[in-house]
Design an enzyme around this catalytic site. Structure first.
Site, PDB file in Angstrom:
ATOM      1  N   MET A  15       0.623  -1.287  -0.058  1.00  0.00           N
ATOM      2  CA  MET A  15      -0.123   0.097  -0.103  1.00  0.00           C
ATOM      3  C   MET A  15       0.851   1.259  -0.150  1.00  0.00           C
ATOM      4  O   MET A  15       0.288   2.466  -0.113  1.00  0.00           O
ATOM      5  CB  MET A  15      -0.874  -0.061   1.202  1.00  0.00           C
ATOM      6  CG  MET A  15      -0.435  -0.082   2.681  1.00  0.00           C
ATOM      7  SD  MET A  15       0.266   1.441   3.461  1.00  0.00           S
ATOM      8  CE  MET A  15      -1.019   2.224   3.760  1.00  0.00           C
ATOM      9  N   TYR A  16       2.194   1.174   0.091  1.00  0.00           N
ATOM     10  CA  TYR A  16       3.013   2.413   0.222  1.00  0.00           C
ATOM     11  C   TYR A  16       3.005   3.076  -1.139  1.00  0.00           C
ATOM     12  O   TYR A  16       3.369   2.396  -2.192  1.00  0.00           O
ATOM     13  CB  TYR A  16       4.301   2.074   0.700  1.00  0.00           C
ATOM     14  CG  TYR A  16       4.695   1.683   2.123  1.00  0.00           C
ATOM     15  CD1 TYR A  16       3.619   1.744   3.023  1.00  0.00           C
ATOM     16  CD2 TYR A  16       5.653   1.043   2.484  1.00  0.00           C
ATOM     17  CE1 TYR A  16       3.843   1.523   4.214  1.00  0.00           C
ATOM     18  CE2 TYR A  16       6.203   0.765   3.644  1.00  0.00           C
ATOM     19  CZ  TYR A  16       4.999   0.723   4.771  1.00  0.00           C
ATOM     20  OH  TYR A  16       5.204   0.488   5.809  1.00  0.00           O
ATOM     21  N   SER A  17       2.455   4.250  -1.428  1.00  0.00           N
ATOM     22  CA  SER A  17       2.316   4.763  -2.585  1.00  0.00           C
ATOM     23  C   SER A  17       1.533   4.199  -3.782  1.00  0.00           C
ATOM     24  O   SER A  17       1.668   4.157  -4.803  1.00  0.00           O
ATOM     25  CB  SER A  17       3.908   5.229  -3.311  1.00  0.00           C
ATOM     26  OG  SER A  17       4.281   6.194  -2.627  1.00  0.00           O
TER      27      SER A  17
END
Length: 344
Positions: free
Chosen positions: A58-60
């Site tokens: 889910m990071y970026s």
């Protein structure tokens, strides 16, 4: 660089893990660095002996995994690095969506720890990372809507299929972690070998239950936010909490909801004062003392975030900083209990 076993495994990891959330797309969060800006950090980490890199799907919204895989290929061979990523939150094509706060914008099976979601998510992560296996696959949060038996079974299947080498967990209650481990033991499934929890000089509530449990079971501790979201660097002021004030607070400091809500009390500043005094006495930075404190507390490798190269250099230098029992006690003395944050 020093290397230690990741918990009860034979896997050797560096005492510093580079957290890759800082690298991705600034459209996701304004303080995130893009690929070109991230390149020097990964190169310097490899040069400094770091072999452990942590990201999440889910990071970026997936861009962090893409950058992680691409840059590691530039500077290292696949068998030389340990890649960790996470599963739970949804991933969107819309970079303006931040999964933890906008879950309603995803379809019902786009997040969580069901067999359906995990099987889809691991293949998507493998594709973004450009690799055929993940060294450490971690559940990002506890899923109250999925039986833990289902989650542990599918994680075991991923290990047996060769897509994942080891599995780990992140912030949750200690009873939840113990339950998951017991389910794995009873069924002959793969257990968690690591816990990525919220732990630093300003947030020590994990010392009550989770950390003693992990030490007893020889589970590796790889905490996130080792600098309390930058607060321990010593450059925050009480007035920074006013996001509308005309002050020198950084973009991240002003937009970091967790930091603004749970730090900035009087005791927190007293901890920072003690930290600053010791750092000045030893001729090192606040960050180096904060990292060193964690390494003296039985932590395997803190997850280090760096948006400026000197920050990474400080983390690398923390390995050689020694703290006496008296110095540790001085750092810990001002601490006051905090509300539970990180998984609630």
């Amino acid at each position: 660089m020093q290397y230690v076993n990741l918990g009860p495994t034979g896997l050797k990891v560096s005492r510093i893990c580079l957290g890759m959330m800082t690298y991705g797309s600034p459209q996701w969060r304004p303080w995130v660095l893009d690929e070109e800006a991230a390149r020097p950090f990964v190169r310097r980490a490899i040069e400094g002996g770091v072999n452990f890199f942590d990201t999440a799907n889910m990071y970026s919204n997936g861009v962090s995994e893409i950058i992680t895989g691409k840059l590691l290929k530039e500077f290292a061979k696949r068998d030389e690095v340990v890649i960790a990523t996470k599963v739970y939150f949804g991933v969107s094509d819309d970079m303006s969506i931040d999964a933890p706060t906008m879950a309603g914008k995803f379809h019902p099976n786009a997040s969580g720890l069901s067999r359906k979601h995990i099987m889809h998510a691991v293949d998507a992560s493998l594709q973004r990372l450009g690799t055929d296996y993940i060294d450490l696959y971690q559940i990002h949060r506890w899923d109250r809507s999925t039986p833990i038996e289902e989650t542990m079974a599918v994680l075991h299947d991923l290990v047996k299929a060769g897509k994942v080498r080891y599995i780990g967990a992140s912030s949750m209650w200690a009873w939840q972690f113990a339950k998951a481990q017991q389910v794995a033991k009873e069924n002959g499934w793969t257990p968690f070998v690591s816990m990525q929890n919220h732990y630093n000089l300003l947030y020590r509530e994990e010392e009550r239950e989770m950390i003693p449990l992990c030490h007893d079971q020889k589970v590796a501790l790889i905490p996130w936010s080792p600098l309390a979201r930058g607060f321990l660097a010593g450059n925050r002021k009480p007035e920074d909490k006013d996001v509308n004030a005309n002050n020198s607070a950084t973009s991240r400091a002003k937009t970091d909801d967790l930091a603004l809500r749970y730090y900035y009390n009087e005791a927190d500043f007293k901890v920072v004062d003690a930290l600053t005094a010791l750092a000045q006495k030893k001729g090192v930075s606040n960050a180096q003392i904060a990292y060193a404190w964690l390494l003296h507390k039985g932590v395997t490798a803190p997850i280090v975030g760096a948006s400026k190269l000197p920050q990474l250099e400080q983390a690398l230098g923390a390995i050689s900083v020694h703290l006496s029992a008296e110095e540790i006690a001085t750092l810990e003395a001002p601490y006051q209990p905090h509300p539970v944050i990180g998984h609630v």
